[in-house]
Motif scaffolding. Structure first.
Motif, PDB file in Angstrom:
ATOM      1  N   GLU B  97      24.592  78.216  37.312  1.00  0.00           N
ATOM      2  CA  GLU B  97      25.742  77.653  38.009  1.00  0.00           C
ATOM      3  C   GLU B  97      25.338  76.318  38.623  1.00  0.00           C
ATOM      4  OE1 GLU B  97      28.238  79.446  37.402  1.00  0.00           O
ATOM      5  OE2 GLU B  97      27.180  81.293  36.885  1.00  0.00           O
ATOM      6  N   ALA B  98      26.321  75.456  38.829  1.00  0.00           N
ATOM      7  CA  ALA B  98      26.015  74.172  39.462  1.00  0.00           C
ATOM      8  C   ALA B  98      27.267  73.596  40.093  1.00  0.00           C
ATOM      9  CB  ALA B  98      25.446  73.189  38.448  1.00  0.00           C
ATOM     10  N   VAL B  99      27.077  72.881  41.173  1.00  0.00           N
ATOM     11  CA  VAL B  99      28.171  72.121  41.790  1.00  0.00           C
ATOM     12  C   VAL B  99      27.641  70.723  42.106  1.00  0.00           C
ATOM     13  CG1 VAL B  99      29.366  74.088  42.854  1.00  0.00           C
ATOM     14  CG2 VAL B  99      27.528  72.946  44.110  1.00  0.00           C
ATOM     15  N   MET B 100      28.582  69.778  42.230  1.00  0.00           N
ATOM     16  CA  MET B 100      28.224  68.446  42.686  1.00  0.00           C
ATOM     17  C   MET B 100      28.457  68.382  44.193  1.00  0.00           C
ATOM     18  SD  MET B 100      27.082  66.843  40.209  1.00  0.00           S
ATOM     19  CE  MET B 100      27.112  66.748  38.431  1.00  0.00           C
ATOM     20  N   THR B 101      27.480  67.932  44.936  1.00  0.00           N
ATOM     21  CA  THR B 101      27.639  67.884  46.394  1.00  0.00           C
ATOM     22  C   THR B 101      27.924  66.468  46.895  1.00  0.00           C
ATOM     23  OG1 THR B 101      25.268  67.600  46.734  1.00  0.00           O
ATOM     24  CG2 THR B 101      26.107  69.863  46.708  1.00  0.00           C
ATOM     25  N   ASP B 102      27.413  65.462  46.227  1.00  0.00           N
ATOM     26  CA  ASP B 102      27.652  64.077  46.621  1.00  0.00           C
ATOM     27  C   ASP B 102      27.901  63.242  45.383  1.00  0.00           C
ATOM     28  OD1 ASP B 102      26.927  63.530  49.613  1.00  0.00           O
ATOM     29  OD2 ASP B 102      25.412  64.914  48.891  1.00  0.00           O
ATOM     30  N   ASN B 103      28.723  62.238  45.550  1.00  0.00           N
ATOM     31  CA  ASN B 103      29.011  61.328  44.439  1.00  0.00           C
ATOM     32  C   ASN B 103      29.279  59.956  45.044  1.00  0.00           C
ATOM     33  OD1 ASN B 103      31.897  60.874  42.291  1.00  0.00           O
ATOM     34  ND2 ASN B 103      29.805  60.248  41.903  1.00  0.00           N
ATOM     35  N   GLU B 104      28.489  58.961  44.649  1.00  0.00           N
ATOM     36  CA  GLU B 104      28.729  57.593  45.122  1.00  0.00           C
ATOM     37  C   GLU B 104      29.021  56.711  43.923  1.00  0.00           C
ATOM     38  OE1 GLU B 104      25.557  55.669  47.304  1.00  0.00           O
ATOM     39  OE2 GLU B 104      26.983  54.271  48.188  1.00  0.00           O
ATOM     40  N   ILE B 105      30.082  55.907  44.044  1.00  0.00           N
ATOM     41  CA  ILE B 105      30.462  54.997  42.965  1.00  0.00           C
ATOM     42  C   ILE B 105      30.484  53.578  43.517  1.00  0.00           C
ATOM     43  CG2 ILE B 105      32.034  54.640  41.032  1.00  0.00           C
ATOM     44  CD1 ILE B 105      33.516  57.157  41.815  1.00  0.00           C
ATOM     45  N   ILE B 106      29.865  52.663  42.794  1.00  0.00           N
ATOM     46  CA  ILE B 106      29.865  51.255  43.177  1.00  0.00           C
ATOM     47  C   ILE B 106      30.570  50.491  42.060  1.00  0.00           C
ATOM     48  CG2 ILE B 106      28.440  49.297  43.908  1.00  0.00           C
ATOM     49  CD1 ILE B 106      26.168  51.446  44.284  1.00  0.00           C
ATOM     50  N   PHE B 107      31.552  49.696  42.439  1.00  0.00           N
ATOM     51  CA  PHE B 107      32.412  49.058  41.446  1.00  0.00           C
ATOM     52  C   PHE B 107      32.066  47.578  41.289  1.00  0.00           C
ATOM     53  CE2 PHE B 107      34.874  52.396  43.652  1.00  0.00           C
ATOM     54  CZ  PHE B 107      35.047  53.277  42.593  1.00  0.00           C
ATOM     55  N   TYR B 108      31.970  47.131  40.074  1.00  0.00           N
ATOM     56  CA  TYR B 108      31.663  45.731  39.789  1.00  0.00           C
ATOM     57  C   TYR B 108      32.849  45.114  39.022  1.00  0.00           C
ATOM     58  CZ  TYR B 108      27.069  47.007  41.500  1.00  0.00           C
ATOM     59  OH  TYR B 108      26.047  47.440  42.305  1.00  0.00           O
ATOM     60  N   ASP B 109      32.645  44.563  37.835  1.00  0.00           N
ATOM     61  CA  ASP B 109      33.767  43.927  37.134  1.00  0.00           C
ATOM     62  C   ASP B 109      34.835  44.965  36.787  1.00  0.00           C
ATOM     63  OD1 ASP B 109      32.388  41.605  37.285  1.00  0.00           O
ATOM     64  OD2 ASP B 109      32.065  41.345  35.145  1.00  0.00           O
ATOM     65  N   PRO B 110      36.102  44.594  36.869  1.00  0.00           N
ATOM     66  CA  PRO B 110      37.154  45.568  36.548  1.00  0.00           C
ATOM     67  C   PRO B 110      37.079  46.040  35.093  1.00  0.00           C
ATOM     68  CG  PRO B 110      38.084  43.631  37.644  1.00  0.00           C
ATOM     69  CD  PRO B 110      36.662  43.300  37.309  1.00  0.00           C
ATOM     70  N   VAL B 111      37.494  47.272  34.887  1.00  0.00           N
ATOM     71  CA  VAL B 111      37.614  47.843  33.539  1.00  0.00           C
ATOM     72  C   VAL B 111      39.025  47.555  33.041  1.00  0.00           C
ATOM     73  CG1 VAL B 111      37.679  50.006  32.243  1.00  0.00           C
ATOM     74  CG2 VAL B 111      35.905  49.626  33.987  1.00  0.00           C
ATOM     75  N   ARG B 112      39.108  47.109  31.774  1.00  0.00           N
ATOM     76  CA  ARG B 112      40.407  46.689  31.236  1.00  0.00           C
ATOM     77  C   ARG B 112      40.767  47.480  29.983  1.00  0.00           C
ATOM     78  NH1 ARG B 112      41.982  42.002  33.650  1.00  0.00           N
ATOM     79  NH2 ARG B 112      40.369  41.007  34.928  1.00  0.00           N
TER      80      ARG B 112
END
Lengths: 158, 168
Positions: B97-112
């Motif tokens: 079994e597994a869960v995600m406890t933390d998630n960090e996202i850093i955004f750079y150039d926009p996705v199109r």
């Protein structure tokens, strides 16, 4: 959605308007499929109960991220540009529950290249049960002529 | 308990460099916005998108959506998992079994729309065994990098997962 928020209208300690939403099985499943998350705990109640040991299917993290984005950009308007989000998942959100988003401006700062950032603490809770917290760094226009989306390369430091 | 050498060798290694299975497309953008009732005109009004972002973009938080594989595809004999490093860890460490406890996202150039993104996964760390209310297992941190077809960085993601065996 708010009109374009500018940095001059924001200060530390400011509260964002809460957002309450009644979660249904459709909310969970639509969110999971919209985010291409086919894992059964987000659509199969038997699996969620018997394999994961929880009481029902529950909202998935990628769709919760989309909820957080919506909550923040409802406040900023379309010129608000997300730089960074850090989620801490503490508990799950299940069908039949009302989730409530709240947010507070922790800090307002200008970086070395002149971009104004609001650092927010946003939380989603069910009753007094905190489910996920999210530290958000969002760029705001300095004034009505500024557009953080025009920042590229070294001028964008999220 | 020491880490198996195979897992130890994955730490810091760039693995699973892959291109997404389909180009970024607006249908998913609208379905996602609809699913969370996001009325941001950047995603619904082409005039606003032209003015602010030089054309349509995808919501930044959709970044991981574009690399989740189809559940089925012609000729595929084994189900491909997104974040394969996470599933490798579960299997190799025998933590079902597994869960995600933390998630960090850093955004750079926009996705199109039309972008073909590439991803790569890097395992940063695996903890000693720990016991939580879910069971006994290990925490791990995985970084996922995303670039577009011009090799411009569009986002980085850090996941903290907890793989575990349920308590008796």
């Amino acid at each position: 959605m708010a009109a374009n928020l500018t940095a001059g209208k924001v200060e530390a300690g400011q509260k964002l308007e809460p957002l309450a939403y009644d979660v249904t099985a459709t909310t969970v499943i639509l969110g999971a499929l919209a985010s291409r998350d086919w894992r059964p705990m987000h659509h199969d109640r038997d699996f969620a109960i018997n394999r994961n040991g929880v009481r029902d299917i529950f909202m998935n993290t990628p769709n919760l991220a989309a909820w957080f984005e919506r909550y923040v950009t409802d406040w900023t308007g379309p010129r608000g540009r997300l730089g960074r989000m850090k989620f801490r998942m503490k508990d799950s959100i299940f069908p039949g529950e009302q989730m409530v988003f709240n947010g507070t401006v922790e800090k307002l700062e200008k970086d070395d290249v002149g971009c104004t950032w609001a650092n927010l603490n946003v939380e989603v809770a069910v009753g007094d049960r905190l489910c996920t917290s999210c530290a958000v760094r969002v760029a705001l226009p300095a004034d009505e002529n500024d557009n953080p989306w025009e920042r590229k390369g070294d001028r964008w430091r999220p | 308990m020491s880490l198996p050498s195979e897992v130890q060798s994955w730490i810091g290694q760039t693995r699973y460099e892959e291109e997404t299975e389909f180009p970024v497309e607006r249908g998913y953008v609208w379905t996602t916005c609809s699913s969370v009732e996001n009325g941001n005109p950047l995603f619904w009004d082409d005039d606003v998108a032209a003015e602010l972002t030089a054309g349509p973009i995808a919501p930044p938080t959709m970044i991981s959506v574009w690399f989740r594989p189809h559940l089925w595809a012609p000729g595929r004999t084994k189900q491909v998992q997104p974040l394969q490093v996470h599933f490798d860890l579960k299997e190799t460490l025998d933590l079902p079994e597994a869960v995600m406890t933390d998630n960090e996202i850093i955004f750079y150039d926009p996705v199109r729309p039309g972008d073909r993104l590439k991803t790569r996964q890097i395992l940063h760390s695996v903890s000693e065994p720990k016991t939580t209310k879910l069971g006994t297992g290990r925490f791990w941190v995985i970084e996922v990098q995303y670039v577009n077809q011009k090799d411009q960085l569009v986002a980085k993601e850090m996941y903290t997962g907890f793989g575990y065996k349920r308590g008796a």
